[in-house]
Scaffold this active site. Structure first.
Site, PDB file in Angstrom:
ATOM      1  N   ASN A   1      -1.087   8.103   0.010  1.00  0.00           N
ATOM      2  CA  ASN A   1      -1.609   6.891   0.238  1.00  0.00           C
ATOM      3  C   ASN A   1      -1.682   5.780  -0.772  1.00  0.00           C
ATOM      4  O   ASN A   1      -1.457   6.231  -2.118  1.00  0.00           O
ATOM      5  CB  ASN A   1      -3.223   7.403   0.515  1.00  0.00           C
ATOM      6  CG  ASN A   1      -3.980   7.458  -0.946  1.00  0.00           C
ATOM      7  OD1 ASN A   1      -4.268   6.723  -1.505  1.00  0.00           O
ATOM      8  ND2 ASN A   1      -4.189   8.925  -1.271  1.00  0.00           N
TER       9      ASN A   1
ATOM     10  N   CYS B   1      -6.193   4.696 -14.232  1.00  0.00           N
ATOM     11  CA  CYS B   1      -6.085   3.387 -14.061  1.00  0.00           C
ATOM     12  C   CYS B   1      -5.343   2.822 -15.570  1.00  0.00           C
ATOM     13  O   CYS B   1      -5.510   3.318 -16.601  1.00  0.00           O
ATOM     14  CB  CYS B   1      -7.589   2.959 -14.193  1.00  0.00           C
ATOM     15  SG  CYS B   1      -7.688   1.119 -14.342  1.00  0.00           S
TER      16      CYS B   1
ATOM     17  N   GLY C   1      -2.806  16.718  -0.064  1.00  0.00           N
ATOM     18  CA  GLY C   1      -2.793  17.695   1.009  1.00  0.00           C
ATOM     19  C   GLY C   1      -2.272  19.143   0.618  1.00  0.00           C
ATOM     20  O   GLY C   1      -2.106  19.445  -0.493  1.00  0.00           O
TER      21      GLY C   1
ATOM     22  N   THR D   1      -8.135  15.529   1.637  1.00  0.00           N
ATOM     23  CA  THR D   1      -7.219  15.313   2.697  1.00  0.00           C
ATOM     24  C   THR D   1      -7.766  16.039   3.860  1.00  0.00           C
ATOM     25  O   THR D   1      -7.711  15.523   5.082  1.00  0.00           O
ATOM     26  CB  THR D   1      -5.818  15.541   2.426  1.00  0.00           C
ATOM     27  OG1 THR D   1      -5.526  14.718   1.287  1.00  0.00           O
ATOM     28  CG2 THR D   1      -5.028  15.216   3.533  1.00  0.00           C
TER      29      THR D   1
END
Lengths: 288, 268
Positions: free
Chosen positions: A69, A130, A216, A265
């Site tokens: 993603n 970040c 996942g 996920t």
């Protein structure tokens, strides 16, 4: 009941930040969601100081036994969160953990101060995946910048402070030790693994954001390894996550040192994965 | 229009499977689901057995499909085998099981102020239009539809739009009008533009419908498709950009979106 950083929880299964939107889920499923909430605590998506629209689509790629993603942390910003999201999240039947991210110590400090004031919030999770505005490196990839961040914001929070570690670093245990050294109450891991998907025909990056994060089933054994490494190095409680889809997977993470287990996920594949895994875990723990 | 979904996914049985031209139509028994999902709403589907391990070790995530019909506790869906998810679903037959979540999202709003409903779509965009036609017909007005398909083999899918008077166009001219569905739509609008256009189809077709309706100043409701992981607002993967700026999630704010809110229909 189990105790985690002073929070009383019904079971050890929570959600990973950004993998379940309780407000949207209530629009789809109605108040049945509140009556049978899948998690023992709810972790919000990442809140930033300013609103973010998120990355241009496409944002998803189905990978082998997983997905990549590149969502880009869309959120209403701190003000919008406090005004619009928080009153709705406060109606959930479980403690609320608010996840925040900033690109400088000052930004994170302002977020932590504002969130810490709110009684609706039980704990604060720092997303440190970040880039630092000064160095360009992920804050959570470097023990020294992570230590500096936690040192700066720790005194501002009376609530438990959880550091969400990134797996995209050479030595995750060293980063965890830095968080512990500066007074964090807990750590959570793993975040997604940096990954790239190519458009099938053009052989250029598929995702609008360029690169993304892999999650996942594909990352489950990475999570086991990293949680074990961190548990071997620090004594703080750990929220373990990465590819958890069953009670057996949760038992595995707990056996290597996780106190709580987060589902990410799998929520996309099964909206009640949290309750299912909690119940599978309970029956496995009774059996042993 | 939004009918709430029961919380969570449920295990349902396929009661029959039929090949209709290039498409596979599955009927599933859904006794626990709401009897009246709104036309245009969708369900997330995955097989219980062997979801995964196909081409490229996929599928992994469930797939979103608008329902074709909902009658007496039976839902039907239409697929074309175009990838690992639809390939696995298209293999199914009576007696096999699915995981199903839904109905999800917001469906079509029926016309008001005396406008007639004009349905325009094609390919795997037939289901939400068929469900809408059933609603409109039950209200006493059988709608007009224009449908575009690649060729005769695909155009066989037009029979699934039982409750509308449909005209067909094909890209290769093998059946119906030789050309684009928007040419048929333009003729309909020239005849009577006091209409609401309801559309679902591939992105290029939807964009052409959107542009045509904008040009004629005719309101349009577009049932969009987007790759999504969850279907209930969790993943934020299925966004489309809005004219006013920012994005909306196709799964919770759509899949039916007013064309006036978009500057264009994204290519994927």
């Amino acid at each position: 009941m189990i105790e985690f950083c002073g929070l009383q929880l019904q079971h050890p299964i929570v959600n990973g930040s950004g993998t379940f939107d309780a407000i949207a889920a209530r629009r789809a499923f109605g108040d049945a969601l509140l009556a049978d909430f899948p998690f023992s605590a709810f972790v919000s998506k990442t809140i930033t100081l300013q609103p973010r629209a998120g990355n241009p689509p496409p944002r998803l790629w189905e990978a082998q036994a997983g997905m990549i993603n590149s969502i880009g942390l869309p959120n209403r910003g701190l003000e919008g969160y406090l005004e619009y999201d928080l009153p709705q999240l406060a109606q959930l039947p479980v403690p609320l953990i608010t996840n925040v991210m900033g690109s400088s110590e000052d930004e994170v400090a302002r977020l932590v101060e504002a969130i810490d004031e709110r009684d609706e919030v039980a704990a604060i999770e720092l997303n440190v995946s970040c880039p630092n505005v000064r160095t360009g490196l992920d804050i959570g990839a470097d023990p020294r910048s992570l230590a500096a961040l936690v040192r700066a914001v720790r005194p501002l929070a009376r609530k438990p402070l959880i550091v969400k570690l990134t797996p995209n670093t050479a030595d995750v245990a060293a980063v965890a030790a830095a968080a512990e050294g500066e007074g964090a109450d807990a750590v959570s891991l793993i975040n997604t693994l940096r990954a790239t998907a190519l458009a099938p025909s053009a052989k250029r990056p598929w995702l609008g954001g360029g690169t993304g994060g892999l999650s996942g089933a594909a990352i489950r054994n990475v999570a086991l390894s990293q949680v074990a490494a961190v548990a071997g190095r620090i004594s703080l409680p750990i929220i373990g996550m990465g590819g958890i889809a069953s009670g057996t997977h949760a038992v595995d993470l707990i056996s290597v040192g996780a106190a709580l287990v987060a589902v990410g996920t799998e929520n996309f594949r099964d909206p009640c994965a949290g309750s299912r895994i909690a119940s599978e875990l309970k029956s496995l723990q009774i059996r042993h | 229009m939004r009918t709430l979904a029961p919380l969570g996914r449920r295990r349902v049985l396929v009661s029959r499977g039929d090949d209709v031209g290039a498409y596979r139509v599955l009927q599933v028994a859904d006794p626990q689901g709401p009897p009246l999902p709104a036309a245009g709403q969708f369900y997330m589907l995955a097989t219980v057995a062997r979801w995964g391990g196909g081409d490229d070790e996929r599928p992994y995530l469930p797939r979103a499909f608008s329902f074709l019909s909902a009658r007496r506790g039976k839902l039907s869906f239409m697929f074309e085998d175009v990838g690992p998810g639809t390939r696995r679903l298209a293999e199914l037959d009576a007696g096999e099981e699915l995981w199903l979540t839904g109905p999800l999202g917001a469906g079509f709003r029926t016309p008001h102020d005396g406008r007639r409903a004009l349905l325009a779509g094609g390919g795997v965009g037939v289901p939400p239009l068929a469900a809408l036609a059933t609603v409109l017909s039950s209200h006493g007005t059988r709608p007009t539809a224009v449908l575009g398909f690649r060729d005769e083999h695909h155009a066989a899918g037009a029979v699934l739009l039982e409750d509308a008077d449909a005209t067909v166009a094909t890209d290769d001219g093998s059946v119906g009008h030789h050309g684009l569905v928007t040419e048929l739509l333009a003729a309909e609008l020239a005849r009577d533009a006091h209409a609401v256009v309801y559309s679902c189809g591939p992105p290029g077709m939807l964009e052409a419908v959107r542009a045509l309706c904008a040009e004629h100043d005719v309101p349009a409701q577009l049932a969009l498709e987007a790759g999504m992981a969850c279907g209930f607002g969790a993943c934020y993967g299925c966004v489309v950009p809005l004219r006013e700026g920012g994005y909306v999630r196709v799964c919770v704010d759509g899949p039916v979106i007013d064309a006036a809110r978009l500057d264009g229909v994204p290519a994927h």
